[in-house]
Design an enzyme around this catalytic site. Structure first.
Site, short mmCIF file in Angstrom:
data_model
loop_
_atom_site.label_atom_id
_atom_site.label_comp_id
_atom_site.label_asym_id
_atom_site.label_seq_id
_atom_site.Cartn_x
_atom_site.Cartn_y
_atom_site.Cartn_z
N ASP A 115 0.85 -1.17 0.00
CA ASP A 115 0.00 0.00 0.00
C ASP A 115 0.90 1.24 0.00
O ASP A 115 2.05 1.18 0.43
CB ASP A 115 -0.90 -0.01 1.24
N ASP B 71 -1.59 -0.88 6.29
CA ASP B 71 -1.85 -0.40 7.64
C ASP B 71 -3.32 -0.13 7.90
O ASP B 71 -3.72 0.08 9.04
CB ASP B 71 -1.06 0.89 7.89
N ASP C 95 -6.66 -2.53 3.57
CA ASP C 95 -5.60 -3.48 3.23
C ASP C 95 -5.87 -4.88 3.80
O ASP C 95 -5.22 -5.84 3.40
CB ASP C 95 -4.25 -3.00 3.77
#
Length: 938
Positions: free
Chosen positions: A273, A525, A529
């Site tokens: 990410d 995080d 995700d």
């Protein structure tokens, strides 16, 4: 094992007379010694399994406790605190600063709007305002404001429900333990079949040959089965993984699933990410990209005036970025007296402040906001306007958020000072981490919910080798880009990343790469995700991750940034090598035990005492436990457990080891009284070897063979070739010598076993059947010489088998020629300079090939073989030639550019040809990079 222990104690064993051996003490009794030894080993295995399960269970419990939360709920006209899991549609929930929205709902409060942070859901760092009647989604974090909301959807029906369902589905799949568990189950099944066959054969043979009772034969079969089966495999592997997890924890990587460690060693793609992972997760002013349109105005002076139109308390991310630009924003702002402040209004898209500079008394009006709005202020110089238009286009193309700053002074018209460029910047260590991942054979792909232009700019700043980042359109079923790439999986392989994606898209990318045979790691995080973290082979939650991300991950990083990931890759590959060495040895020892006693019982017709066999097994397991602390070389590319290679090497070693032991024992059993033994062994009475002496010979020969096999199994090279050199990070550059722990443990095992075999008094009877009689120092030394001689043969044979596997692979699979293999494997420490020169020559050759490679001419010659129109061909070459001249992007970005050429979008064959040519260039470049990496570590 418990069955074997019970049978040993319950069944009365008679001595079997062997006419070929001399008489010695033989006990007719129940085998309580075997019973005690088996119970000890069983308890050790059970405790290790319990300790490992308890550790995992405690970690899960802590995660659940950490994620549990309560909210204020209004039911039946009364407010109360309830767990979030008890919410139902229709509940009124109090919304407060800092809370995470527990379910979907609608704002019902009057007054100031709420500011919600959706970064963990969408990846977008800017907050969203929610007023009465606006929908609020679960998972958002309240930044500013207080109020109430009414719940509309909970659980699986909420916006977060799909995410939770994907996580739950992935967790069920991971409960099986991953690829390592599948491989171990195959090993266990194979050894069970082999052990059962040996047990049935030996039990049946002894029943016929030695006239043993059915119960005695069954007992003997179970003892052999317990020795052959890898009953201590859970103990050893749990120890290896637990110690490995502790080592990773020292590097701030907490392992939540042990099987993720070897899978991280296999990882060849890391999907990351962007927001909060590759970047800081907060907006920053990029001074180098900010511009002024007047020579007498610096960026710092422009920022000072922008601060006048900024709230430094309770600020939004944009104002926070401007505030954080200054070391002491309050002191700087204190130079001005704010007369009037008009906050940001979405309808005007600007902030206005009227102030007086205290030192001069000068009155000023400062405005900051959207560039198109500020640029059209009356009085802006036309030349400045033209410069501003050009700068705005350039910044927008690169994904920067741009703020215009203008000032109006007394008796002067508006003056457009410049543009402030704002971006969520990369972490300071991310670029180096990405480079080191590439050196380790792990390709990093960016997958973000943010805009594509921003993603490309971040990738450019991080020096991504592949800037082909696609938008979410490629996830549509009728995407022509996917068709031109040859399928979604191939597109994912060749893409540098994806932008504007949802949790389902991330999930799909990971599964598509897995379907193409890749081991995929995913970092993140946020809640968005979590599905991809859960389905990835290795889900990695970065520092400060949400509870949802932590719960879905396999490894949690405790330190900000991705630098810990590189340490974790090194650590996991070290642990993987230890597991591979242990499996090689464990299969080898099982084959050795099975074949040795099959031959001893059948060909030599000798009934070996079972209690010594169990003692030998325990000593062997004690020695192999040290493998969890062994020194190993860390591979510079992803590694996978090749079960065919491991099992073949182990079986060959096991067969030779069994023949070695049996060959020595058979000459003892068949020795004619009074004759000289071919190896110089002498019976204690000088005439005939007794059954008790024979037991000692078997015990010592087998002990020496198994312990030296442990040394041979740990290295693909001959045991005498090793390296003690290390790189800057302290990792061995070649196969290192055994660790001190391994040497000490093996030495203790060999010392104890040797003393038992040499000094044991035959009057000491601890089990049924033959006892054991010490063979003396001279004979013990000869057995040692026999064992070491065959150790050299076994070790060189192992090396030859590994050689066959290496040279049988194609170069694309990492194989090499016979000459290259021996050059690589047999490199001695004093030949390293010569080896380095050879690698440099090969590297120079590859570089020359790359320089001679003409993309334009190669594509031209390829296209001559197909029917393509002239205009299409010339457009494609023009796009490539232009980018080659500018030299702004890596070669692989050509494909991305060509896909945007309208005249080529309907000729998939042409695009495929061009794409394949560029892919060939990249493969050649990667080969050069690979050689450079080898030279670096040489």
């Amino acid at each position: 094992m418990l069955t074997t222990a019970i049978l040993s104690a319950a069944i009365f064993t008679d001595c079997a007379d062997d006419p070929d051996l001399g008489a010695c003490d033989c006990a007719d009794l129940n085998d309580w010694a075997s019973f005690a030894l088996l119970l000890f080993e069983l308890n050790l295995v059970v405790y290790a399994d319990y300790a490992g399960s308890k550790s995992s269970g405690d970690a899960i419990k802590k995660l659940r406790e950490a994620s549990a939360s309560t909210v204020g709920v209004k039911r039946d006209g009364q407010w109360r605190q309830l767990p979030t899991r008890q919410l139902v549609p229709g509940d009124f929930v109090a919304v407060t600063i800092g809370m995470t929205i527990p379910a979907d709902g609608v704002a019902v409060h009057d007054g100031e709007p709420l500011k919600l942070d959706y970064a963990s859901l969408t990846g977008e760092p800017l907050p969203e305002k929610k007023s009465k009647g606006d929908a609020i989604l679960s998972g958002a974090v309240v930044l500013v404001g207080e109020g109430e909301m009414v719940i509309t959807h909970t659980g699986i029906e909420s916006s977060l429900g799909t995410t939770q369902a994907l996580i739950a589905e992935a967790k069920k799949e991971k409960e099986n333990g991953g690829e390592l568990a599948n491989i171990l189950s195959k090993v266990v099944i194979a050894l069970c079949i082999f052990g059962t066959a040996v047990a049935v054969f030996v039990a049946g043979f002894t029943g016929i040959e030695f006239q043993s009772s059915i119960l005695e034969s069954i007992k003997l079969g179970f003892v052999l089965l317990s020795t052959i089966l890898p009953v201590t495999m859970p103990l050893i592997l749990t120890t290896v993984l637990a110690i490995g997890a502790q080592e990773l924890a020292k590097d701030d990587a907490v392992v939540q699933r042990f099987s993720a460690i070897p899978e991280m060693a296999n990882m060849d793609i890391l999907c990351s990410d962007k927001t909060g992972t590759l970047t800081l997760g907060k907006m920053n002013v990029i001074k180098e990209e900010s511009v002024t349109f007047h020579d007498d105005i610096t960026v710092d002076e422009m920022m000072e005036l922008a601060l006048v139109a900024t709230r430094i308390e309770h600020s939004d991310p944009i104002d926070a970025a401007i505030t954080n630009y200054f070391d002491d924003a309050a002191a700087t702002l204190g130079q001005y007296e704010i007369k009037k402040f008009i906050p940001f209004d979405p309808s005007t898209k600007k902030v206005t402040a009227m102030a007086v500079k205290k030192m001069t008394g000068q009155e000023i009006t400062v405005v900051k906001g959207a560039p198109p709005v500020i640029m059209n202020y009356t009085g802006v110089d036309p030349e400045v306007f033209a410069l501003a238009e050009e700068a705005l286009d350039e910044k927008s193309e690169r994904g920067y958020k741009t703020l215009a700053v203008a000032v109006e002074m007394e008796d002067e018209s508006w003056k457009l000072l410049g543009f402030i460029s704002i971006l969520d910047p990369p972490r300071s260590d991310t670029g180096e981490t990405v480079q080191r991942c590439n050196e380790l054979g792990v390709e990093v792909k960016m997958i973000t919910g943010d805009q594509r232009l921003i993603a490309v700019e971040v990738a450019r700043q991080l020096n991504f080798q592949n800037l082909a980042i696609f938008e979410k359109d490629v996830f549509n079923n009728n995407s022509h880009v996917v068709d031109q790439a040859g399928g979604f999986g191939i597109l994912c392989e060749r893409a540098g990343g994806f932008a504007g994606v949802s949790p389902e898209h991330k999930h799909r990318v990971v599964t598509a790469l897995q379907d193409r045979g890749h081991f995929v790691g995913m970092t993140g995080d946020g809640v968005n995700d979590a599905p991809a973290l859960s389905i990835a082979n290795v889900g990695i939650a970065v520092a400060d991750a949400t509870d949802a991300a932590r719960g879905a991950s396999d490894i949690v990083l405790q330190q900000e940034g991705l630098g810990t990931i590189v340490k974790a890759i090194y650590g996991s590959r070290k642990i993987f090598k230890r597991i591979e060495s242990y499996l090689t040895y464990r299969i080898c020892s099982s084959v050795t035990f099975g074949l040795t006693f099959s031959l001893i019982f059948s060909a030599s017709k000798y009934s070996f005492p079972t209690w010594t066999l169990i003692l030998l097994s325990i000593l062997n397991d004690f020695a192999v436990s040290s493998s969890s602390k062994d020194q190993v070389v860390i591979q510079r590319k992803p590694v996978r457990l090749q079960l065919d290679k491991v099992s073949t090497v182990a079986i060959v070693m096991g067969i030779i080891s069994a023949l070695e032991v049996w060959g020595l024992v058979h000459t003892v059993v068949m020795h004619n009284p009074g004759e000289n033994h071919f190896w110089g062994l002498r019976p204690n009475d000088g005439i005939t070897f007794t059954g008790c002496e024979t037991a000692a010979y078997i015990f010592l020969a087998l002990l020496i063979t198994l312990q030296l096999d442990l040394i041979a199994a740990r290295s693909p090279k001959p045991f005498f070739i090793f390296s003690t050199q290390k790189d800057d990070a302290g990792h061995f550059l070649g196969v290192p010598p055994p660790s001190i722990q391994v040497l000490i443990t093996v030495s203790i095992t060999l010392t104890i076993g040797t003393l038992i075999a040499i000094l044991w008094n035959d009057s000491i009877v601890v089990g049924s059947g033959y006892g054991m009689e010490g063979i003396g120092w001279r004979n013990g030394g000869l057995v040692w010489a026999w064992g070491f001689m065959w150790f050299v043969v076994i070790d060189l044979t192992k090396f030859f088998v590994i050689t066959l596997f290496e040279v049988s692979k194609s170069e694309g699979e990492g194989g090499m020629s016979w000459k290259a293999f021996f050059t690589n494997v047999l490199t001695l420490p004093w030949d390293e300079e010569s080896d380095k020169r050879s690698k440099n020559q090969m590297l120079d050759t590859r570089r020359q090939e790359l320089k001679k490679f003409n993309p334009e001419e190669s594509i031209r010659s390829s296209l001559r073989a197909v029917s393509t129109t002239g205009p299409q061909f010339s457009v494609g070459l023009a796009a490539i030639a232009q980018e080659e001249q500018e030299d702004k992007r890596p070669l692989i970005s050509y494909q991305d550019q060509l896909l945007a050429v309208e005249t080529l979008q309907h000729d998939s064959h042409l695009l495929r040809v061009i794409a394949e040519m560029h892919y060939s260039i990249i493969k050649l470049q990667k080969r050069v990079d690979h050689l450079e990496g080898k030279t670096k570590y040489a």
